[in-house]
Design an enzyme around this catalytic site. Structure first.
Site, mmCIF file in Angstrom:
data_model
loop_
_atom_site.group_PDB
_atom_site.id
_atom_site.type_symbol
_atom_site.label_atom_id
_atom_site.label_comp_id
_atom_site.label_asym_id
_atom_site.label_seq_id
_atom_site.Cartn_x
_atom_site.Cartn_y
_atom_site.Cartn_z
ATOM 1 N N CYS A 102 0.671 -0.990 -0.505
ATOM 2 C CA CYS A 102 0.143 -0.435 -0.470
ATOM 3 C C CYS A 102 0.681 1.120 -0.099
ATOM 4 C CB CYS A 102 -0.826 0.098 1.182
ATOM 5 S SG CYS A 102 -2.033 1.258 0.905
ATOM 6 N N LYS B 14 1.973 -9.076 0.360
ATOM 7 C CA LYS B 14 1.854 -8.244 -0.638
ATOM 8 C C LYS B 14 3.058 -7.984 -0.661
ATOM 9 C CE LYS B 14 -2.460 -6.849 -3.518
ATOM 10 N NZ LYS B 14 -2.254 -5.212 -2.995
ATOM 11 N N HIS C 118 2.365 -7.578 -6.231
ATOM 12 C CA HIS C 118 1.712 -5.913 -7.354
ATOM 13 C C HIS C 118 2.762 -5.539 -8.233
ATOM 14 C CE1 HIS C 118 -0.345 -2.264 -7.269
ATOM 15 N NE2 HIS C 118 -0.695 -2.616 -9.200
ATOM 16 N N ASN D 213 -0.584 -9.446 -9.428
ATOM 17 C CA ASN D 213 -1.112 -8.810 -9.790
ATOM 18 C C ASN D 213 -1.335 -7.640 -10.644
ATOM 19 O OD1 ASN D 213 -2.371 -6.424 -7.704
ATOM 20 N ND2 ASN D 213 -3.790 -7.922 -7.879
ATOM 21 N N GLY D 214 -2.519 -6.868 -10.717
ATOM 22 C CA GLY D 214 -1.775 -5.336 -10.976
ATOM 23 C C GLY D 214 -2.443 -5.819 -12.429
ATOM 24 N N GLY D 215 -2.701 -6.627 -12.864
ATOM 25 C CA GLY D 215 -3.457 -7.119 -14.511
ATOM 26 C C GLY D 215 -4.461 -5.924 -15.007
ATOM 27 N N ALA E 14 -8.975 -7.098 -8.586
ATOM 28 C CA ALA E 14 -9.294 -6.019 -7.760
ATOM 29 C C ALA E 14 -9.562 -5.405 -8.689
ATOM 30 C CB ALA E 14 -8.480 -5.049 -6.839
ATOM 31 N N ARG E 15 -9.393 -4.300 -9.270
ATOM 32 C CA ARG E 15 -10.844 -3.498 -10.326
ATOM 33 C C ARG E 15 -11.006 -4.467 -11.261
ATOM 34 N NH1 ARG E 15 -6.163 0.513 -12.256
ATOM 35 N NH2 ARG E 15 -5.249 -2.015 -11.711
HETATM 36 C C1 LIG Z 1 -10.995 0.180 -3.813
HETATM 37 C C2 LIG Z 1 -9.143 -0.620 -3.720
HETATM 38 C C3 LIG Z 1 -8.284 -0.984 -2.182
HETATM 39 C C4 LIG Z 1 -7.909 -1.666 -2.041
HETATM 40 N N1 LIG Z 1 -7.522 -2.073 -0.781
HETATM 41 C C5 LIG Z 1 -6.205 -2.581 -1.094
HETATM 42 C C6 LIG Z 1 -5.733 -3.419 0.954
HETATM 43 O O1 LIG Z 1 -6.491 -2.878 1.607
HETATM 44 N N2 LIG Z 1 -4.627 -3.749 0.624
HETATM 45 C C7 LIG Z 1 -4.047 -4.323 -0.416
HETATM 46 O O2 LIG Z 1 -3.002 -4.599 -0.450
HETATM 47 N N3 LIG Z 1 -3.676 -3.685 -1.757
HETATM 48 C C8 LIG Z 1 -4.983 -2.616 -2.060
HETATM 49 N N4 LIG Z 1 -5.455 -2.689 -2.871
HETATM 50 C C9 LIG Z 1 -4.648 -2.542 -4.417
HETATM 51 C C10 LIG Z 1 -5.602 -4.273 -4.722
HETATM 52 O O3 LIG Z 1 -5.301 -4.872 -3.779
HETATM 53 C C11 LIG Z 1 -4.019 -3.997 -6.106
HETATM 54 O O4 LIG Z 1 -2.876 -4.565 -5.114
HETATM 55 C C12 LIG Z 1 -4.199 -3.436 -7.420
HETATM 56 O O5 LIG Z 1 -5.674 -2.762 -7.222
HETATM 57 C C13 LIG Z 1 -3.640 -3.568 -8.570
HETATM 58 O O6 LIG Z 1 -4.848 -4.798 -8.933
HETATM 59 P P1 LIG Z 1 -5.815 -4.347 -9.720
HETATM 60 O O7 LIG Z 1 -5.311 -3.900 -11.269
HETATM 61 O O8 LIG Z 1 -6.507 -6.727 -10.001
HETATM 62 O O9 LIG Z 1 -6.457 -3.771 -9.713
HETATM 63 C C14 LIG Z 1 -7.049 -1.869 -2.855
HETATM 64 C C15 LIG Z 1 -7.352 -1.478 -4.424
HETATM 65 C C16 LIG Z 1 -8.874 -0.881 -4.416
HETATM 66 C C17 LIG Z 1 -9.073 -0.660 -6.100
#
Ligand SMILES: Cc1cc2nc3c(=O)[nH]c(=O)nc-3n(C[C@H](O)[C@H](O)[C@H](O)COP(=O)(O)O)c2cc1C
Length: 404
Positions: A29, A68, A96, A127-129, A155-156
């Site tokens: 984070c 992570k 990520h 992660n991050g894709g 995530a997103r």
């Molecule tokens: C609304 C939101 C909340 C998130 N909260 C966390 C969290 O609490 N802990 C964490 O490790 N990553 C958190 N993330 C990051 C995601 O886990 C992820 O690393 C990041 O969105 C990239 O992945 P993606 O491309 O699939 O979105 C959050 C992302 C979003 C959009």
């Protein structure tokens, strides 16, 4: 969890250990609220701390420990860090594929995740894709292959359309949103959270008429209206209201069945803020019973299965007393019963507003006596049972006498 301290992390992990499948430490984070306390991505620049937190957790709990991370400025440093992390004994690592200063719209570094996957033997979760890769279910595999990872974390893309996990392909967004709203209504989700999630799904369409209406919605009902689900809202809430009324009636019936005309009742609750520290109505009642040469009060407590609340009946001089209000704990229910008894008898119950408090006065006197004794060098000879003991529970049996 976010943590910057091994012992604190372990204490927290132990608290939740039996309720969770595993413990993951967030080292990715980049938000200030994490990094300013040395947590999240701040840990990446302190490998000793990472090692200490993870080793402590792996040794201290029985559930799998994972972490992570984000990637470091160089591939080599990232791989070396992950190798060091692997040695702590963690079960898997999520990566990520962005550096801590990179934003979500920056390209994800699949090559770095791949280098990590090839360098370690624990499972690597890519992660991050979401932004660059994952448009539908099949893309998840593409991202996995590009990173040589054992699995993928999303995530997103899952927020934008949760049916991303559907093998047969995405459902239309309108259907997904309506299904989501049904869950939100049925589970009484707070409307602000429902609205946030729906805004994530609408994304580019937030400027449309529907998007603007959603933005303006101030309740679950208004959200339903935006999506032409007013009837669903009406029907569901009518059923829920009927259910609630029937449950409340059931509770009332059960209370009525327990009704005993010989019990003296009042609607009272014990609020410890109204009493001096460590002084309770139960102590006062016990003291009064001693003074009046009655047997000590007997408390009988029942727990209601439906809402797990407690009600206590206290018997004093062959008369029963109880509060009609149910409490969250046995202790509180007993205090409430004691208050009913004391109020019925017109006996002080120890409240701050009652002024001069005999139990406290007694304690002060005993403290004075104690220090006099100490001055005479005989405090060591003071038998412990003679010292004032105001602690609730055991002390109920050991309360100093109230001055007559
Ligand atoms: C609304 C939101 C909340 C998130 N909260 C966390 C969290 O609490 N802990 C964490 O490790 N990553 C958190 N993330 C990051 C995601 O886990 C992820 O690393 C990041 O969105 C990239 O992945 P993606 O491309 O699939 O979105 C959050 C992302 C979003 C959009």
């Amino acid at each position: 969890m976010g943590s910057a301290d091994a012992e604190r992390a372990l204490a927290v992990a132990k608290l939740v250990e039996s309720d969770v499948a595993g413990i993951d430490i967030n080292m990715g984070c980049p938000k200030e609220y994490s990094t300013k306390g040395g947590m999240g991505a701040a840990l990446l620049s302190d490998p000793d701390k990472i090692e200490s937190i993870l080793t402590t957790l792996v040794k201290g709990i029985c559930k799998p420990v994972t972490c992570k991370i984000r990637i470091l400025p160089s591939v080599e440093d990232t791989v070396n860090l992950v190798k060091r992390i692997e040695k702590t004994g963690i079960a898997a690592i999520a990566v990520h594929g962005r550096k801590k200063e990179e934003r979500p719209q920056h390209p994800v570094h699949c090559d770095v995740i791949k280098a990590i996957s090839e360098a370690v033997s624990i499972p690597v979760i890519a992660n991050g894709g979401s932004h660059d890769f994952i448009r539908e279910y099949m893309d998840i595999e593409t991202f996995q292959k590009a990173t040589a990872a054992s699995s993928v974390m999303i995530a997103r893309a899952a927020m934008w359309n949760p049916s991303i996990f559907r093998k047969e392909g995405l459902f239309p967004l309108r259907k997904v949103m309506q299904d989501y709203i049904k869950y939100a209504v049925r589970y009484d989700n707070h409307y602000t959270n429902t609205k946030y999630c729906l805004c994530q799904m609408l994304r580019e369409q937030l400027e449309t008429t529907q998007g603007k209406k959603l933005h303006a919605a101030q309740s679950t009902q208004e959200i339903c209206e935006v999506f032409e689900m007013a009837d669903f809202y009406e029907e569901t809430t009518t059923i829920f209201t009927a259910k609630k009324t029937s449950l409340e009636t059931k509770i009332q019936d059960e209370d009525d069945q327990m009704e005993d005309p010989d019990v003296i009742k009042m609607a009272v609750r014990f609020d410890k803020r109204e009493y001096p520290p460590q002084i309770t109505p139960k102590m006062y009642l016990l003291e009064w019973c001693r003074k009046e040469k009655h047997p000590q009060p007997i408390y009988e407590t029942v727990q209601r299965p439906l809402d797990r609340l407690f009600c206590s009946v206290v018997t004093v001089a062959e008369q029963k007393y109880k509060s009609t209000l149910w409490d969250k704990s046995k202790k509180l229910a007993e205090q409430a019963a004691a208050i009913v008894c004391l109020r019925t008898l017109g006996v002080p119950e120890g409240k701050l507003c009652e002024g001069e408090n005999p139990l406290i006065a007694k304690r002060k006197r005993e403290d004075r006596e104690c220090s006099n004794n100490r001055d005479h060098g005989d405090d060591l000879a003071e038998p412990s049972h003679k010292k004032a003991n105001f602690i609730e529970g055991a002390s109920d049996m050991n309360v100093p006498e109230m001055p007559r």
